[in-house]
Scaffold this motif. Sequence first.
Motif, PDB file in Angstrom:
ATOM      1  N   SER A  80       0.850  -1.189   0.000  1.00  0.00           N
ATOM      2  CA  SER A  80       0.000   0.000   0.000  1.00  0.00           C
ATOM      3  C   SER A  80       0.886   1.239   0.000  1.00  0.00           C
ATOM      4  CB  SER A  80      -0.936   0.022   1.215  1.00  0.00           C
ATOM      5  OG  SER A  80      -0.188   0.167   2.405  1.00  0.00           O
ATOM      6  N   VAL A  81       0.342   2.320  -0.520  1.00  0.00           N
ATOM      7  CA  VAL A  81       1.068   3.587  -0.598  1.00  0.00           C
ATOM      8  C   VAL A  81       0.162   4.696  -0.071  1.00  0.00           C
ATOM      9  CG1 VAL A  81       2.254   5.229  -2.114  1.00  0.00           C
ATOM     10  CG2 VAL A  81       2.293   2.785  -2.658  1.00  0.00           C
ATOM     11  N   LYS A  82       0.692   5.514   0.845  1.00  0.00           N
ATOM     12  CA  LYS A  82      -0.001   6.715   1.278  1.00  0.00           C
ATOM     13  C   LYS A  82       0.646   7.908   0.565  1.00  0.00           C
ATOM     14  CE  LYS A  82      -1.024   5.164   6.025  1.00  0.00           C
ATOM     15  NZ  LYS A  82      -0.797   5.501   7.459  1.00  0.00           N
ATOM     16  N   LEU A  83      -0.160   8.884   0.180  1.00  0.00           N
ATOM     17  CA  LEU A  83       0.339  10.083  -0.495  1.00  0.00           C
ATOM     18  C   LEU A  83      -0.195  11.324   0.206  1.00  0.00           C
ATOM     19  CD1 LEU A  83      -0.303   9.015  -4.211  1.00  0.00           C
ATOM     20  CD2 LEU A  83       1.911   9.127  -3.078  1.00  0.00           C
ATOM     21  N   ARG A  84       0.676  12.331   0.348  1.00  0.00           N
ATOM     22  CA  ARG A  84       0.245  13.602   0.931  1.00  0.00           C
ATOM     23  C   ARG A  84       1.207  14.693   0.496  1.00  0.00           C
ATOM     24  NH1 ARG A  84       2.049  13.377   7.361  1.00  0.00           N
ATOM     25  NH2 ARG A  84       4.246  13.919   7.009  1.00  0.00           N
ATOM     26  N   SER A  85       0.817  15.929   0.733  1.00  0.00           N
ATOM     27  CA  SER A  85       1.707  17.068   0.554  1.00  0.00           C
ATOM     28  C   SER A  85       2.326  17.400   1.910  1.00  0.00           C
ATOM     29  CB  SER A  85       0.940  18.280   0.026  1.00  0.00           C
ATOM     30  OG  SER A  85       1.762  19.432   0.077  1.00  0.00           O
ATOM     31  N   ALA A  86       3.663  17.565   1.940  1.00  0.00           N
ATOM     32  CA  ALA A  86       4.335  17.865   3.208  1.00  0.00           C
ATOM     33  C   ALA A  86       3.895  19.215   3.757  1.00  0.00           C
ATOM     34  CB  ALA A  86       5.846  17.841   3.015  1.00  0.00           C
ATOM     35  N   LYS A  87       3.676  20.176   2.844  1.00  0.00           N
ATOM     36  CA  LYS A  87       3.229  21.513   3.245  1.00  0.00           C
ATOM     37  C   LYS A  87       2.025  21.883   2.401  1.00  0.00           C
ATOM     38  CE  LYS A  87       8.011  23.002   4.084  1.00  0.00           C
ATOM     39  NZ  LYS A  87       9.081  23.930   3.645  1.00  0.00           N
TER      40      LYS A  87
END
Length: 292
Positions: free
Chosen positions: A206-213
């Motif tokens: 599985s992969v989680k994705l987000r923007s750090a800022k």
Amino acid sequence: MKSPLALQSLSVFWALSILTLFMGHTTSAEEPAFKSPTAARAQIRYQQSTAAASKRLVDELDRTLTYAVKAGALEEANQINEAKKQAATGAAITVDFKRQNLITARNMYRDALVAAKGQYFRDLEPALRETTKAGDLPEANAIDAVRKTLESEVADGKITGKIENGLLLTLGGKRSVWDNKSITLPSKQTAVTLEGVLLLTGKVRSVKLRSAKASGSERLKFTVDGKLCEFQTEGSNRHSYVVVTPQPGSDKLRLRLGDSIAANEWVFGPLEWSINDGQWREVPRRSMIAVE
């Protein structure tokens, strides 16, 4: 005790499996026979690498097939035989195995194919320069066609322009390659999209994705492999992220962020992922492919 009919069916299946094994690894009928010594060496190296990867996988499949047949696990035996057929052609393995040793073997095979294609692409570059400089345009075009096919397979689509490390950023109609650094967005409402391919390696579940800022509303829309992802939140700051499960055997994710970075979004980036273990890391630029 197994019925005579079941034993007969498994015996026939076992015989067909042995026949499949001795068919061996085949190469694509579309592969050209290069005249260039440099290109020919690159092609042989690629074929040897893929054949070795296929053999390692088939050896592991055969070991497990023996146990599956003895246990009367016909469904699993059929899965293994299908994977052997795919490996014999050098294709990606799309079988969704349940046994961990088969999952590991499948992922190692996938990674070996990716590495072999990348090496082949690089090895053909000097051959392309040599044949072009020598004025052998038919040979140069043949080499260039193979390199474009390899590019297309890496980027999971037809290449009509160039590919670069990064993601393709479209900001107010202007396009550029985003190097995964924090960017300041316009204060006025402006259409913003980020798209490209994320390359995966290793045993990815599985992969989680987000923007750090992300300041402002953080109203992003992650579309991965054509599917809109639902947001989840974590931590005291309620940081938003999405969870993606790659298809079995897949080594890439096609990503698009768009129609979503609102007027009150002032800062965005870099993009981070968390693979399997829950630890957030900045996505390496080399793992991002922008396709123009």
